[in-house]
Design a protein around this motif. Structure first.
Motif, PDB file in Angstrom:
ATOM      1  N   ALA A 125     -36.926  59.436 -12.537  1.00 31.50           N
ATOM      2  CA  ALA A 125     -37.865  58.524 -11.971  1.00 31.50           C
ATOM      3  C   ALA A 125     -37.677  57.085 -11.743  1.00 31.50           C
ATOM      4  O   ALA A 125     -37.785  56.603 -10.582  1.00 31.50           O
ATOM      5  CB  ALA A 125     -39.127  58.825 -12.819  1.00 31.50           C
ATOM      6  N   THR A 126     -36.768  56.686 -12.634  1.00 29.68           N
ATOM      7  CA  THR A 126     -36.274  55.205 -12.453  1.00 29.68           C
ATOM      8  C   THR A 126     -35.581  55.126 -11.196  1.00 29.68           C
ATOM      9  O   THR A 126     -35.552  54.263 -10.367  1.00 29.68           O
ATOM     10  CB  THR A 126     -35.360  54.862 -13.680  1.00 29.68           C
ATOM     11  N   ILE A 127     -34.493  56.092 -11.023  1.00 30.71           N
ATOM     12  CA  ILE A 127     -33.683  55.968  -9.776  1.00 30.71           C
ATOM     13  C   ILE A 127     -34.333  56.290  -8.562  1.00 30.71           C
ATOM     14  O   ILE A 127     -34.227  55.164  -7.578  1.00 30.71           O
ATOM     15  CB  ILE A 127     -32.565  57.245  -9.965  1.00 30.71           C
ATOM     16  N   ALA A 128     -35.530  56.921  -8.540  1.00 28.21           N
ATOM     17  CA  ALA A 128     -36.491  57.164  -7.193  1.00 28.21           C
ATOM     18  C   ALA A 128     -36.941  55.745  -7.044  1.00 28.21           C
ATOM     19  O   ALA A 128     -36.843  55.329  -5.801  1.00 28.21           O
ATOM     20  CB  ALA A 128     -37.646  57.983  -7.729  1.00 28.21           C
ATOM     21  N   PHE A 129     -37.627  55.000  -8.066  1.00 33.47           N
ATOM     22  CA  PHE A 129     -38.226  53.771  -7.671  1.00 33.47           C
ATOM     23  C   PHE A 129     -36.982  52.625  -7.150  1.00 33.47           C
ATOM     24  O   PHE A 129     -37.129  52.043  -6.230  1.00 33.47           O
ATOM     25  CB  PHE A 129     -38.880  52.997  -8.896  1.00 33.47           C
ATOM     26  N   ARG A 130     -36.054  52.550  -7.753  1.00 35.94           N
ATOM     27  CA  ARG A 130     -35.017  51.643  -7.518  1.00 35.94           C
ATOM     28  C   ARG A 130     -34.230  52.010  -6.189  1.00 35.94           C
ATOM     29  O   ARG A 130     -33.806  50.977  -5.413  1.00 35.94           O
ATOM     30  CB  ARG A 130     -33.836  51.622  -8.520  1.00 35.94           C
ATOM     31  N   LEU A 131     -34.291  53.181  -5.690  1.00 35.86           N
ATOM     32  CA  LEU A 131     -33.626  53.671  -4.445  1.00 35.86           C
ATOM     33  C   LEU A 131     -34.716  53.155  -3.337  1.00 35.86           C
ATOM     34  O   LEU A 131     -33.901  52.612  -2.208  1.00 35.86           O
ATOM     35  CB  LEU A 131     -33.528  55.051  -4.459  1.00 35.86           C
ATOM     36  N   VAL A 132     -35.801  53.301  -3.512  1.00 36.62           N
ATOM     37  CA  VAL A 132     -36.801  52.744  -2.763  1.00 36.62           C
ATOM     38  C   VAL A 132     -36.863  51.216  -2.343  1.00 36.62           C
ATOM     39  O   VAL A 132     -36.967  50.567  -1.351  1.00 36.62           O
ATOM     40  CB  VAL A 132     -38.388  53.148  -2.921  1.00 36.62           C
ATOM     41  N   ASP A 133     -36.675  50.484  -3.688  1.00 35.23           N
ATOM     42  CA  ASP A 133     -36.650  48.956  -3.736  1.00 35.23           C
ATOM     43  C   ASP A 133     -36.033  48.659  -4.776  1.00 35.23           C
ATOM     44  O   ASP A 133     -36.422  48.607  -6.141  1.00 35.23           O
ATOM     45  CB  ASP A 133     -38.248  48.693  -3.690  1.00 35.23           C
ATOM     46  N   PRO A 134     -34.628  48.068  -4.838  1.00 35.19           N
ATOM     47  CA  PRO A 134     -33.986  47.752  -6.050  1.00 35.19           C
ATOM     48  C   PRO A 134     -34.506  46.470  -6.497  1.00 35.19           C
ATOM     49  O   PRO A 134     -34.140  46.395  -7.616  1.00 35.19           O
ATOM     50  CB  PRO A 134     -32.579  47.324  -5.227  1.00 35.19           C
ATOM     51  N   GLU A 187     -43.155  51.550 -17.180  1.00 37.45           N
ATOM     52  CA  GLU A 187     -43.893  50.542 -16.394  1.00 37.45           C
ATOM     53  C   GLU A 187     -42.990  50.075 -15.077  1.00 37.45           C
ATOM     54  O   GLU A 187     -41.758  49.922 -15.180  1.00 37.45           O
ATOM     55  CB  GLU A 187     -44.246  49.318 -17.039  1.00 37.45           C
ATOM     56  N   ILE A 188     -43.710  50.030 -13.885  1.00 38.01           N
ATOM     57  CA  ILE A 188     -43.254  49.578 -12.691  1.00 38.01           C
ATOM     58  C   ILE A 188     -43.680  48.239 -12.194  1.00 38.01           C
ATOM     59  O   ILE A 188     -45.171  48.190 -12.024  1.00 38.01           O
ATOM     60  CB  ILE A 188     -43.133  50.604 -11.538  1.00 38.01           C
ATOM     61  N   GLU A 189     -42.970  47.159 -11.967  1.00 38.98           N
ATOM     62  CA  GLU A 189     -43.486  46.016 -11.517  1.00 38.98           C
ATOM     63  C   GLU A 189     -43.026  45.544 -10.315  1.00 38.98           C
ATOM     64  O   GLU A 189     -41.689  45.650 -10.003  1.00 38.98           O
ATOM     65  CB  GLU A 189     -43.593  44.987 -12.535  1.00 38.98           C
ATOM     66  N   GLY A 190     -43.817  45.261  -9.223  1.00 39.00           N
ATOM     67  CA  GLY A 190     -42.957  44.727  -7.850  1.00 39.00           C
ATOM     68  C   GLY A 190     -43.935  45.024  -6.771  1.00 39.00           C
ATOM     69  O   GLY A 190     -45.373  44.975  -6.881  1.00 39.00           O
ATOM     70  N   GLU A 191     -43.494  45.021  -5.498  1.00 34.93           N
ATOM     71  CA  GLU A 191     -44.025  45.458  -4.326  1.00 34.93           C
ATOM     72  C   GLU A 191     -45.180  46.662  -4.592  1.00 34.93           C
ATOM     73  O   GLU A 191     -44.375  47.882  -4.751  1.00 34.93           O
ATOM     74  CB  GLU A 191     -43.183  45.470  -3.094  1.00 34.93           C
ATOM     75  N   ALA A 192     -46.348  46.600  -4.165  1.00 39.43           N
ATOM     76  CA  ALA A 192     -47.138  47.648  -4.501  1.00 39.43           C
ATOM     77  C   ALA A 192     -46.707  49.018  -3.286  1.00 39.43           C
ATOM     78  O   ALA A 192     -46.598  49.979  -3.617  1.00 39.43           O
ATOM     79  CB  ALA A 192     -48.643  47.257  -3.975  1.00 39.43           C
ATOM     80  N   ALA A 193     -46.348  48.519  -2.123  1.00 37.82           N
ATOM     81  CA  ALA A 193     -45.947  49.383  -0.985  1.00 37.82           C
ATOM     82  C   ALA A 193     -44.444  50.475  -1.681  1.00 37.82           C
ATOM     83  O   ALA A 193     -44.632  51.392  -1.324  1.00 37.82           O
ATOM     84  CB  ALA A 193     -45.601  48.768   0.280  1.00 37.82           C
ATOM     85  N   SER A 194     -43.710  49.723  -2.251  1.00 41.11           N
ATOM     86  CA  SER A 194     -42.607  50.398  -2.873  1.00 41.11           C
ATOM     87  C   SER A 194     -42.907  51.332  -3.752  1.00 41.11           C
ATOM     88  O   SER A 194     -42.548  52.431  -3.963  1.00 41.11           O
ATOM     89  CB  SER A 194     -41.558  49.403  -3.174  1.00 41.11           C
ATOM     90  N   ILE A 195     -43.770  50.897  -4.660  1.00 41.34           N
ATOM     91  CA  ILE A 195     -44.114  51.791  -5.846  1.00 41.34           C
ATOM     92  C   ILE A 195     -44.940  52.998  -5.374  1.00 41.34           C
ATOM     93  O   ILE A 195     -44.544  54.255  -5.560  1.00 41.34           O
ATOM     94  CB  ILE A 195     -45.043  51.051  -6.828  1.00 41.34           C
ATOM     95  N   LEU A 196     -45.774  52.865  -4.453  1.00 39.69           N
ATOM     96  CA  LEU A 196     -46.388  53.852  -3.686  1.00 39.69           C
ATOM     97  C   LEU A 196     -45.762  54.771  -2.798  1.00 39.69           C
ATOM     98  O   LEU A 196     -45.817  56.047  -3.001  1.00 39.69           O
ATOM     99  CB  LEU A 196     -47.484  53.243  -2.874  1.00 39.69           C
TER     100      LEU A 196
END
Length: 283
Positions: A60-69, A91-100
């Motif tokens: 899951a961590t890799i998925a978030f970071r591939l979308v937005d490092p 917990e994930i913090e940053g651009e809402a668009a990237s998280i979604l």
């Protein structure tokens, strides 16, 4: 659960990248691009809706970071760790668009793999106080074997071979095609590398007696035997060979099978019938 070494991210990235490409399609996350203003920032949490054992947190961590490092991802419950309903896993913090945009792929992996780890842990619990180890099979989702087998480890289980090239496993159809137990073992002794372990499946005790007499195997798979027959097989074999019980291994039966003295109990249901754990992402 015992902590398991993580795969290097670079090995998992192609698997996660393929899932993201499948989900994002040709144009990316159309809904998010349409309704979320650029620069909108949020903190999101992956929360457990039921208790279980974590697996897939690394994926899951890799998925978030591939979308937005630039996303800050903090894993609070590591793979192989038990958690309760309501616990925050990541917990994930940053651009809402990237998280979604990464949300569904991350949850699909984390929920599926945590389901396998949780089911494995339930089977492992039934073997306490015995020598038996719970092991998975090759009955995995095509393309996901690596992470599904890792999830079995996170649940406290063990892995059988990863592929057809790992070891020699002689099944009933091999025996039939080769002409019997003795001919197939004689072929192994004549042709197999000394570096390769050999397992042979038997359906009844007469075949086990042939294996013990002929030699050439390291492990015997006792297939679809009732519990008294498994106990008899253990008595026949002593410590000469490793014994693995397989077939019809329901959770309700595992404790009595483990008590027979077999070394391994292989359970296809760990992967082919595990449910997806209910995890959600909340802003």
């Amino acid at each position: 659960m015992t902590a398991q070494p993580a795969f290097p991210d670079m090995i998992l990235e192609p698997l996660v990248r393929a899932a993201l490409l499948e989900d994002l399609g040709s144009y990316g996350d159309l809904t998010t691009r349409t309704v979320i203003p650029a620069g909108t920032r949020y903190t999101a949490r992956i929360v457990a809706r039921e208790s279980g054992v974590a697996s897939g947190m690394q994926v899951a961590t890799i998925a978030f970071r591939l979308v937005d490092p630039a996303l800050a991802v903090r894993v609070l419950v590591t793979d192989g760790t038990s958690f309760d309903k309501g616990d925050t896993l990541v917990e994930i913090e940053g651009e809402a668009a990237s998280i979604l945009s990464a949300e569904r792929v991350a949850l699909n992996f984390a929920g599926r793999l945590s389901g396998i780890a949780t089911q494995t842990a339930a089977f492992v619990t039934q073997t306490r106080g015995t020598r038996a180890r719970i092991t998975c099979t090759r009955k995995t989702t095509p393309g996901l074997r690596m992470v599904e087998k890792q999830a079995v480890l996170h649940g406290g289980g063990f892995n059988h071979r990863y592929s057809l090239s790992d070891a020699i496993l002689i099944k009933d159809n091999h025996i039939a095609a080769a002409g019997g137990v003795r001919p197939v073992l004689q072929a192994v002794k004549a042709r197999a590398s000394h570096m390769v372990r050999v397992e042979i499946e038997v359906d009844h005790l007469d075949q086990l007696a042939e294996v013990l007499d002929e030699g050439g195997a390291d492990v015997v798979l006792l297939d679809n035997m009732d519990t008294p027959t498994l106990a008899e097989a253990v008595a026949m074999t002593g410590d000469r060979l490793v014994l693995e019980a397989s077939g019809n291994m329901r959770l309700s039966r595992v404790a009595e099978v483990a008590a027979t003295g077999v070394s391994f109990i292989s359970v296809g249901a760990l992967t082919h019938s595990a449910g997806t754990l209910d995890l959600g992402l909340d802003f």
